[in-house]
Motif scaffolding. Structure first.
Motif, PDB file in Angstrom:
ATOM      1  N   ILE A   1       0.230   0.115  39.341  1.00 50.38           N
ATOM      2  CA  ILE A   1      -0.423   0.303  40.629  1.00 50.38           C
ATOM      3  C   ILE A   1      -1.271  -0.911  40.986  1.00 50.38           C
ATOM      4  N   ILE A   2      -1.966  -1.471  40.016  1.00 47.90           N
ATOM      5  CA  ILE A   2      -2.772  -2.669  40.276  1.00 47.90           C
ATOM      6  C   ILE A   2      -1.864  -3.833  40.672  1.00 47.90           C
ATOM      7  N   ASN A   3      -0.740  -3.987  39.985  1.00 41.45           N
ATOM      8  CA  ASN A   3       0.201  -5.062  40.358  1.00 41.45           C
ATOM      9  C   ASN A   3       0.752  -4.849  41.769  1.00 41.45           C
ATOM     10  N   LEU A   4       1.037  -3.617  42.117  1.00 48.44           N
ATOM     11  CA  LEU A   4       1.506  -3.322  43.462  1.00 48.44           C
ATOM     12  C   LEU A   4       0.430  -3.666  44.490  1.00 48.44           C
ATOM     13  N   ALA A   5      -0.796  -3.271  44.202  1.00 49.72           N
ATOM     14  CA  ALA A   5      -1.899  -3.573  45.124  1.00 49.72           C
ATOM     15  C   ALA A   5      -2.094  -5.083  45.271  1.00 49.72           C
ATOM     16  N   LYS A   6      -2.024  -5.795  44.163  1.00 52.89           N
ATOM     17  CA  LYS A   6      -2.155  -7.259  44.213  1.00 52.89           C
ATOM     18  C   LYS A   6      -1.073  -7.886  45.070  1.00 52.89           C
ATOM     19  N   SER A   7       0.122  -7.316  45.048  1.00 52.99           N
ATOM     20  CA  SER A   7       1.230  -7.882  45.832  1.00 52.99           C
ATOM     21  C   SER A   7       0.991  -7.737  47.334  1.00 52.99           C
ATOM     22  N   LYS A   8       0.089  -6.854  47.712  1.00 55.73           N
ATOM     23  CA  LYS A   8      -0.208  -6.614  49.134  1.00 55.73           C
ATOM     24  C   LYS A   8      -1.324  -7.495  49.673  1.00 55.73           C
TER      25      LYS A   8
ATOM     26  N   GLN B   1      -8.541   0.331  51.304  1.00 57.53           N
ATOM     27  CA  GLN B   1      -9.257  -0.859  50.843  1.00 57.53           C
ATOM     28  C   GLN B   1      -8.519  -2.140  51.185  1.00 57.53           C
ATOM     29  N   LEU B   2      -7.205  -2.093  51.116  1.00 54.74           N
ATOM     30  CA  LEU B   2      -6.400  -3.286  51.379  1.00 54.74           C
ATOM     31  C   LEU B   2      -6.079  -3.452  52.860  1.00 54.74           C
ATOM     32  N   ASN B   3      -6.340  -2.399  53.637  1.00 55.43           N
ATOM     33  CA  ASN B   3      -5.971  -2.398  55.052  1.00 55.43           C
ATOM     34  C   ASN B   3      -4.488  -2.725  55.205  1.00 55.43           C
ATOM     35  N   ASN B   4      -3.698  -2.061  54.394  1.00 56.29           N
ATOM     36  CA  ASN B   4      -2.268  -2.288  54.347  1.00 56.29           C
ATOM     37  C   ASN B   4      -1.602  -0.999  53.870  1.00 56.29           C
ATOM     38  N   GLU B   5      -0.343  -0.825  54.183  1.00 56.21           N
ATOM     39  CA  GLU B   5       0.369   0.371  53.756  1.00 56.21           C
ATOM     40  C   GLU B   5       1.442   0.032  52.735  1.00 56.21           C
ATOM     41  N   PHE B   6       1.678   0.981  51.837  1.00 55.16           N
ATOM     42  CA  PHE B   6       2.738   0.851  50.860  1.00 55.16           C
ATOM     43  C   PHE B   6       3.980   1.567  51.393  1.00 55.16           C
ATOM     44  N   ASP B   7       5.109   1.049  51.064  1.00 57.81           N
ATOM     45  CA  ASP B   7       6.377   1.691  51.392  1.00 57.81           C
ATOM     46  C   ASP B   7       6.622   2.803  50.368  1.00 57.81           C
TER      47      ASP B   7
ATOM     48  N   ILE C   1       5.856   3.155  45.964  1.00 58.58           N
ATOM     49  CA  ILE C   1       4.908   4.031  45.262  1.00 58.58           C
ATOM     50  C   ILE C   1       5.558   5.065  44.351  1.00 58.58           C
ATOM     51  N   ILE C   2       6.831   5.274  44.494  1.00 63.93           N
ATOM     52  CA  ILE C   2       7.504   6.312  43.698  1.00 63.93           C
ATOM     53  C   ILE C   2       7.457   6.006  42.201  1.00 63.93           C
ATOM     54  N   ASP C   3       7.712   4.785  41.818  1.00 62.94           N
ATOM     55  CA  ASP C   3       7.842   4.446  40.399  1.00 62.94           C
ATOM     56  C   ASP C   3       6.574   3.931  39.735  1.00 62.94           C
ATOM     57  N   VAL C   4       5.479   3.887  40.467  1.00 61.29           N
ATOM     58  CA  VAL C   4       4.252   3.409  39.830  1.00 61.29           C
ATOM     59  C   VAL C   4       3.572   4.569  39.115  1.00 61.29           C
ATOM     60  N   ASP C   5       3.629   4.532  37.785  1.00 61.12           N
ATOM     61  CA  ASP C   5       3.122   5.640  36.992  1.00 61.12           C
ATOM     62  C   ASP C   5       2.090   5.210  35.958  1.00 61.12           C
ATOM     63  N   THR C   6       1.634   3.962  36.057  1.00 60.61           N
ATOM     64  CA  THR C   6       0.562   3.482  35.177  1.00 60.61           C
ATOM     65  C   THR C   6      -0.447   2.718  36.028  1.00 60.61           C
ATOM     66  N   ILE C   7      -1.630   2.579  35.509  1.00 56.41           N
ATOM     67  CA  ILE C   7      -2.657   1.833  36.238  1.00 56.41           C
ATOM     68  C   ILE C   7      -2.220   0.379  36.422  1.00 56.41           C
TER      69      ILE C   7
ATOM     70  N   SER D   1      -5.040  15.708  36.281  1.00 61.95           N
ATOM     71  CA  SER D   1      -5.224  15.641  37.736  1.00 61.95           C
ATOM     72  C   SER D   1      -4.405  14.535  38.392  1.00 61.95           C
ATOM     73  N   TRP D   2      -3.712  13.701  37.570  1.00 63.75           N
ATOM     74  CA  TRP D   2      -2.824  12.691  38.156  1.00 63.75           C
ATOM     75  C   TRP D   2      -1.466  13.341  38.398  1.00 63.75           C
ATOM     76  N   ASP D   3      -1.475  14.267  39.300  1.00 63.74           N
ATOM     77  CA  ASP D   3      -0.251  14.923  39.748  1.00 63.74           C
ATOM     78  C   ASP D   3       0.156  14.274  41.060  1.00 63.74           C
ATOM     79  N   SER D   4       1.042  14.888  41.809  1.00 64.09           N
ATOM     80  CA  SER D   4       1.500  14.267  43.060  1.00 64.09           C
ATOM     81  C   SER D   4       0.355  14.090  44.051  1.00 64.09           C
ATOM     82  N   LEU D   5      -0.556  15.050  44.098  1.00 67.82           N
ATOM     83  CA  LEU D   5      -1.702  14.939  44.996  1.00 67.82           C
ATOM     84  C   LEU D   5      -2.645  13.820  44.541  1.00 67.82           C
ATOM     85  N   GLY D   6      -2.915  13.771  43.248  1.00 69.58           N
ATOM     86  CA  GLY D   6      -3.758  12.707  42.706  1.00 69.58           C
ATOM     87  C   GLY D   6      -3.150  11.341  42.942  1.00 69.58           C
ATOM     88  N   HIS D   7      -1.846  11.264  42.810  1.00 69.20           N
ATOM     89  CA  HIS D   7      -1.126  10.013  43.038  1.00 69.20           C
ATOM     90  C   HIS D   7      -1.312   9.548  44.488  1.00 69.20           C
ATOM     91  N   MET D   8      -1.183  10.474  45.415  1.00 75.67           N
ATOM     92  CA  MET D   8      -1.336  10.129  46.822  1.00 75.67           C
ATOM     93  C   MET D   8      -2.782   9.771  47.160  1.00 75.67           C
TER      94      MET D   8
END
Length: 92
Positions: free
Chosen positions: A83-90, A64-70, A74-80, A48-55
């Motif tokens: 994604i967590i590191n990306l979220a932390k950066s926000k 949750q972060l009240n912030n948007e990703f560019d 988000i294109i290259d984040v393919d592991t938890i 279920s981690w397809d393009s829809l699941g990813h979005m």
């Protein structure tokens, strides 16, 4: 009435979680998986981690972060972990 109580309890429990727990909860809720499945999770592990699941993951984290990703973020984040590191950066 019941839904309001559940929402209040849920929001309070979210506020008491640390950031890492919040991110993990997103994955567990969206993909209906257990804690022990999270450690090295990547998109190939869950059908279920397809393009829809990813979005769905990205959308929930943005809320949750009240912030948007560019889109480039988000294109290259393919592991938890990615994604967590990306979220932390926000987090400001």
């Amino acid at each position: 009435m019941h839904d309001n109580i559940v929402n209040i309890l849920y929001s309070k429990s979210i506020k008491n979680m640390n950031e890492l727990e919040k991110y993990k909860k997103v994955f567990k809720d969206i993909f209906e998986i257990k804690d022990d499945e999270l450690e090295n999770l990547n998109y190939q592990d869950i059908p279920s981690w397809d393009s829809l699941g990813h979005m769905r993951i990205i959308q929930e984290l943005e809320e949750q972060l009240n912030n948007e990703f560019d889109i480039n973020e988000i294109i290259d984040v393919d592991t938890i972990k990615k994604i967590i590191n990306l979220a932390k950066s926000k987090i400001k």
